[in-house]
Design an enzyme around this catalytic site. Structure first.
Site, PDB file in Angstrom:
ATOM      1  N   TYR A   7       4.935  30.194   2.310  1.00  0.00           N
ATOM      2  CA  TYR A   7       4.958  28.956   1.548  1.00  0.00           C
ATOM      3  C   TYR A   7       5.254  27.803   2.501  1.00  0.00           C
ATOM      4  CZ  TYR A   7       7.228  25.364  -1.387  1.00  0.00           C
ATOM      5  OH  TYR A   7       7.620  24.184  -1.970  1.00  0.00           O
ATOM      6  N   PHE A   8       4.439  26.764   2.447  1.00  0.00           N
ATOM      7  CA  PHE A   8       4.635  25.569   3.252  1.00  0.00           C
ATOM      8  C   PHE A   8       5.262  24.496   2.373  1.00  0.00           C
ATOM      9  CE2 PHE A   8       2.911  21.441   4.891  1.00  0.00           C
ATOM     10  CZ  PHE A   8       3.607  21.420   6.091  1.00  0.00           C
ATOM     11  N   ALA A   9       6.518  24.137   2.678  1.00  0.00           N
ATOM     12  CA  ALA A   9       7.252  23.127   1.918  1.00  0.00           C
ATOM     13  C   ALA A   9       7.261  21.819   2.690  1.00  0.00           C
ATOM     14  CB  ALA A   9       8.675  23.602   1.674  1.00  0.00           C
ATOM     15  N   TYR A  10       6.940  20.730   2.015  1.00  0.00           N
ATOM     16  CA  TYR A  10       6.950  19.411   2.632  1.00  0.00           C
ATOM     17  C   TYR A  10       7.765  18.417   1.817  1.00  0.00           C
ATOM     18  CZ  TYR A  10       3.418  18.659  -0.925  1.00  0.00           C
ATOM     19  OH  TYR A  10       2.762  18.599  -2.124  1.00  0.00           O
ATOM     20  N   GLU A  86       7.022  23.994  -9.513  1.00  0.00           N
ATOM     21  CA  GLU A  86       5.963  23.075  -9.096  1.00  0.00           C
ATOM     22  C   GLU A  86       4.939  22.894 -10.217  1.00  0.00           C
ATOM     23  OE1 GLU A  86       6.521  21.501  -6.521  1.00  0.00           O
ATOM     24  OE2 GLU A  86       7.699  22.759  -5.190  1.00  0.00           O
TER      25      GLU A  86
END
Length: 175
Positions: A7-10, A86
């Site tokens: 998972y890419f969290a920004y 989300e």
């Protein structure tokens, strides 16, 4: 179903304590950037009634953009929890590049659904939301120039109570 996913969290999930409130299996894998996208903020509803009392982070295609974030590995059992968190976002898969040019392929990340994007409201993030982004970037050693970019974002000046922010602060005190 067994296994894990990247998972890419920004956004607010840059900060470990925020992510693990609802997704306890998250394990830090590294930092990286997504090319050809830029960070933006959108307020899908009246900020006075939103979770963070302001605009929420999203990403949008941009030919010269770069978005830095954190790569987390989560147990597949947390996928539905992350999807619920989300809720106004669509999941997409992206390739993330680490500072040493390692490619993290097929990272799950989220883009705000077009149906929720409107210009009717103030899209600036609340100071609290911005604080969580900056803390997460600092916690995970995202490049200083990107941290400075986050610090210079204009916020909406909201000064009231934000329950999720209070939960995050409590979690930070305990860790």
């Amino acid at each position: 179903m067994t296994g894990t996913f990247l998972y890419f969290a920004y956004g607010s999930n840059l900060l470990r304590q925020r992510l693990t409130l609802q997704n306890p299996s998250a394990v830090f894998q590294g930092v990286g950037h997504l090319k050809n996208f830029r960070l933006d903020f959108k307020s899908p509803s009246d900020p006075k009634g939103s979770r963070w009392r302001g605009g929420a982070a999203t990403i949008e295609p941009h030919p010269e953009g770069t978005v830095w974030g954190v790569i987390w590995m989560l147990d597949i059992k947390d996928k539905s929890s992350l999807d619920r968190q989300e809720g106004i976002y669509d999941a997409i898969n992206v390739d993330i590049i680490s500072p040493d040019n390692k490619i993290y392929s097929n990272c799950r990340t989220y883009v705000m659904q077009k149906d929720y994007i409107t210009d009717r409201y103030d899209n600036r993030p609340s100071p609290n939301y911005k604080d969580v982004l900056v803390r997460g970037a600092q916690q995970n050693n995202i490049p200083q120039t990107y941290i400075e970019f986050l610090q210079t974002l204009e916020d909406n000046g909201y000064s009231g109570n934000i329950p999720v922010y209070n939960q995050v602060l409590d979690s930070l005190k305990q860790s």
